[in-house]
Design a protein around this motif. Structure first.
Motif, mmCIF file in Angstrom:
data_model
loop_
_atom_site.group_PDB
_atom_site.id
_atom_site.type_symbol
_atom_site.label_atom_id
_atom_site.label_comp_id
_atom_site.label_asym_id
_atom_site.label_seq_id
_atom_site.Cartn_x
_atom_site.Cartn_y
_atom_site.Cartn_z
ATOM 1 N N ALA A 1 -2.691 -44.157 -35.049
ATOM 2 C CA ALA A 1 -3.864 -43.694 -34.303
ATOM 3 C C ALA A 1 -5.009 -44.675 -34.529
ATOM 4 O O ALA A 1 -4.859 -45.700 -35.207
ATOM 5 C CB ALA A 1 -4.239 -42.292 -34.760
ATOM 6 N N HIS A 2 -6.170 -44.365 -33.966
ATOM 7 C CA HIS A 2 -7.313 -45.261 -34.109
ATOM 8 C C HIS A 2 -8.557 -44.468 -34.496
ATOM 9 O O HIS A 2 -8.715 -43.309 -34.109
ATOM 10 C CB HIS A 2 -7.581 -46.025 -32.802
ATOM 11 C CG HIS A 2 -6.525 -47.033 -32.469
ATOM 12 N ND1 HIS A 2 -5.338 -46.685 -31.870
ATOM 13 C CD2 HIS A 2 -6.483 -48.387 -32.665
ATOM 14 C CE1 HIS A 2 -4.600 -47.770 -31.708
ATOM 15 N NE2 HIS A 2 -5.269 -48.812 -32.177
ATOM 16 N N VAL A 3 -9.425 -45.121 -35.246
ATOM 17 C CA VAL A 3 -10.766 -44.615 -35.493
ATOM 18 C C VAL A 3 -11.725 -45.655 -34.937
ATOM 19 O O VAL A 3 -11.524 -46.870 -35.117
ATOM 20 C CB VAL A 3 -11.012 -44.358 -37.003
ATOM 21 C CG1 VAL A 3 -10.764 -45.604 -37.840
ATOM 22 C CG2 VAL A 3 -12.431 -43.857 -37.227
ATOM 23 N N VAL A 4 -12.741 -45.203 -34.225
ATOM 24 C CA VAL A 4 -13.642 -46.121 -33.533
ATOM 25 C C VAL A 4 -14.924 -46.282 -34.333
ATOM 26 O O VAL A 4 -15.571 -45.305 -34.705
ATOM 27 C CB VAL A 4 -13.956 -45.608 -32.117
ATOM 28 C CG1 VAL A 4 -14.951 -46.540 -31.426
ATOM 29 C CG2 VAL A 4 -12.673 -45.496 -31.299
ATOM 30 N N LEU A 5 -15.290 -47.523 -34.613
ATOM 31 C CA LEU A 5 -16.532 -47.856 -35.311
ATOM 32 C C LEU A 5 -17.313 -48.843 -34.459
ATOM 33 O O LEU A 5 -16.817 -49.945 -34.174
ATOM 34 C CB LEU A 5 -16.240 -48.460 -36.686
ATOM 35 C CG LEU A 5 -17.457 -48.913 -37.493
ATOM 36 C CD1 LEU A 5 -18.347 -47.713 -37.835
ATOM 37 C CD2 LEU A 5 -17.037 -49.643 -38.762
ATOM 38 N N ASN A 6 -18.512 -48.415 -34.043
ATOM 39 C CA ASN A 6 -19.375 -49.275 -33.209
ATOM 40 C C ASN A 6 -18.639 -49.780 -31.975
ATOM 41 O O ASN A 6 -18.776 -50.944 -31.574
ATOM 42 C CB ASN A 6 -19.905 -50.451 -34.029
ATOM 43 C CG ASN A 6 -20.743 -50.005 -35.204
ATOM 44 O OD1 ASN A 6 -21.447 -49.002 -35.135
ATOM 45 N ND2 ASN A 6 -20.666 -50.751 -36.304
#
Length: 507
Positions: free
Chosen positions: A28-33
């Protein structure tokens, strides 16, 4: 308002980690900026993922504060937990006494309906205590309570209950040693608690703990107090009969009391957390602290305890102490804990329990930074030793272990007439005659342990406004103080949790 980003929550722009709001699979992904970061490991709900690469021994930041250090190189997207985090000494900001304004809400009343006491705070309950000076008299105490509840209490509806105060000590301890001092404080404090309308003290007759000291302190405070010695009266049977007879008289007197409007300033509210998880420091603890700010604005006393569970976050309290003396007392307390725990070969980082860790808490610093949020934002007025009387309005810190029943016993001895208890994994602690309001950190816990929970703080995750939630919780505390039963009271819990702090030695 708590604002998740998808399945993740980042609490501060300086944080190196985000918290998962559900079980997350690798890939999965985590979005930062705006930039997606691939998740490299499965991340259980409430656990942390690295938002950037962290070299070995680099500080790890959550809540905008250091919660530990990387024990190995950690890649962005990696699970951050016990396998790759260690605790190293952290130099926190020097204590600088400051004063913060107290939040207010004009909707909050200035009064609740309690039992007025002469010369002491009003009670939230109207109860009779039967107290054992020593474990040798515990069976007699319990027999007196059971028989009184069966035969006498049902005919006296204005009395909230008859409760037993029993414990495992009272003898085999150094006279005037710390254990003796703590036990004496706890028994006298329990007998003089605002929720106690009368007390019976039952001892064996040859123990170290002097029941006469408890009787005299209660009587000096205007509380009816009767002392019974098992040896002197001629054995357990006679002591039980005398105890029931004494209880009947105290109950008849207490039954004439009625609730009336009394000021919120008569509330002494102890705070406690147990079975904490990663959400405790995000929802339940900050919410309770905000509700405390509101009640303090009406003159209430608010107590934080559990010294080991504030270790690493004490700078957040000393920075708002009302004086350097108050700040220094707290710092000295922390240094004493360091010395005494080290002398046993242990570490304060041993405090987080297996359940805390399973819930996503990795280090004592992380646990403490969430736990201290129960203190709200108002000035720290006083720092007390275990079981000492809480006398000042506003925020007080009381030294205690993190063990729930021992810490809560100290708060009750200090005069708390209500306890607010946050939990993330689930706790069922109650303690007669003090109502214990249970605040669940997640809606899942609130629904799963519905019979034990009083308030759902998990709704903050789905958009409930923090200020509105704090007002709602403060009003629920006021309703409980005015007679509404807690979940624990409805189930008849709280008879076996009085546990004064025993620091040894046992002789």
């Amino acid at each position: 308002m708590i604002e998740p980003i998808g399945d993740w929550l980042r609490l501060d722009s300086a944080d190196d980690v985000a918290i998962s709001l559900r079980d997350i699979d690798a890939g999965a992904h985590v979005v930062l900026n705006g930039a997606p970061i691939p998740v490299l490991d499965p991340i259980p709900r409430g656990h942390k993922v690295a938002l950037r690469p962290l070299a070995r021994l680099t500080p790890i930041v959550k809540y905008g504060q250091i919660i530990g250090h990387a024990a190995a190189d950690i890649a962005a997207g990696e699970h951050v937990h016990l396998h790759n985090v260690t605790v190293l000494p952290v130099q926190r900001t020097e204590a600088r006494p400051t004063r913060n304004p107290s939040p207010d809400d004009s909707r909050l009343p200035n009064t609740f309906h309690g039992f007025r006491n002469h010369g002491r705070r009003s009670g939230t309950r109207n109860a009779i205590g039967v107290l054992a000076t020593v474990n040798c008299s515990a069976d007699v105490v319990r027999a007196v309570v059971a028989e009184t509840r069966r035969r006498i209490l049902p005919d006296h509806p204005s009395v909230d209950g008859v409760f037993a105060i029993t414990h495992s000590g009272g003898c085999g301890m150094p006279v005037d040693g710390r254990t003796h001092i703590y036990l004496r404080r706890c028994l006298i404090g329990a007998a003089m608690n605002p929720n106690v309308a009368g007390v019976i003290i039952i001892g064996l007759g040859c123990e170290v703990m002097d029941g006469g000291a408890v009787r005299d302190a209660a009587q000096m405070a205007g509380i009816p107090a009767i002392q019974i010695g098992i040896q002197e009266i001629g054995g357990t049977g006679r002591a039980i009969r005398a105890g029931v007879e004494a209880a009947a008289g105290l109950i008849a007197t207490a039954n004439a009391r009625r609730r009336q409007r009394v000021p919120i300033s008569d509330l002494i509210i102890g705070t406690q957390c147990g079975g904490s998880d990663a959400y405790s420091g995000i929802t339940a603890n900050p919410l309770l602290g905000r509700a405390g700010d509101l009640l303090i604005s009406r003159g209430a006393s608010w107590a934080l305890a559990e010294t080991p569970e504030t270790y690493g976050a004490e700078h957040l309290l000393t920075a708002r102490a009302t004086s350097r003396e108050v700040a220094d007392r707290l710092l000295a307390m922390m240094r004493r804990w360091e010395r005494e725990v080290a002398a046993t070969g242990a570490s304060l980082d041993n405090n987080p329990a297996p359940g805390n860790k399973a819930g996503g808490l990795t280090t004592i610093y992380e646990k403490a930074l969430g736990a201290v949020a129960k203190a709200g934002s108002t000035p720290l007025q006083n720092v007390l030793e275990y079981g000492e009387a809480i006398t000042k309005p506003g925020l007080t810190f009381m030294d205690s272990p993190g063990l729930d029943d021992v810490s809560t016993t100290g708060l009750v001895a200090g005069g708390c007439n209500l306890v607010a208890f946050t939990t993330g994994r689930g706790s069922c602690l109650s303690m007669n005659p003090i109502p214990v309001v249970k605040i669940a950190s997640t809606t899942e816990l609130y629904n799963r342990m519905r019979d034990d929970m009083d308030f759902d703080a998990g709704r903050l995750i789905t958009g409930w406004d923090m200020d509105e939630a704090a007002y709602t919780l403060a009003m629920q505390i006021i309703r409980v103080a005015s007679g509404d039963q807690t979940a624990g009271e409805r189930q008849g819990l709280g008879d076996h949790t009085f546990a004064p702090w025993d620091v040894g030695p046992t002789l």
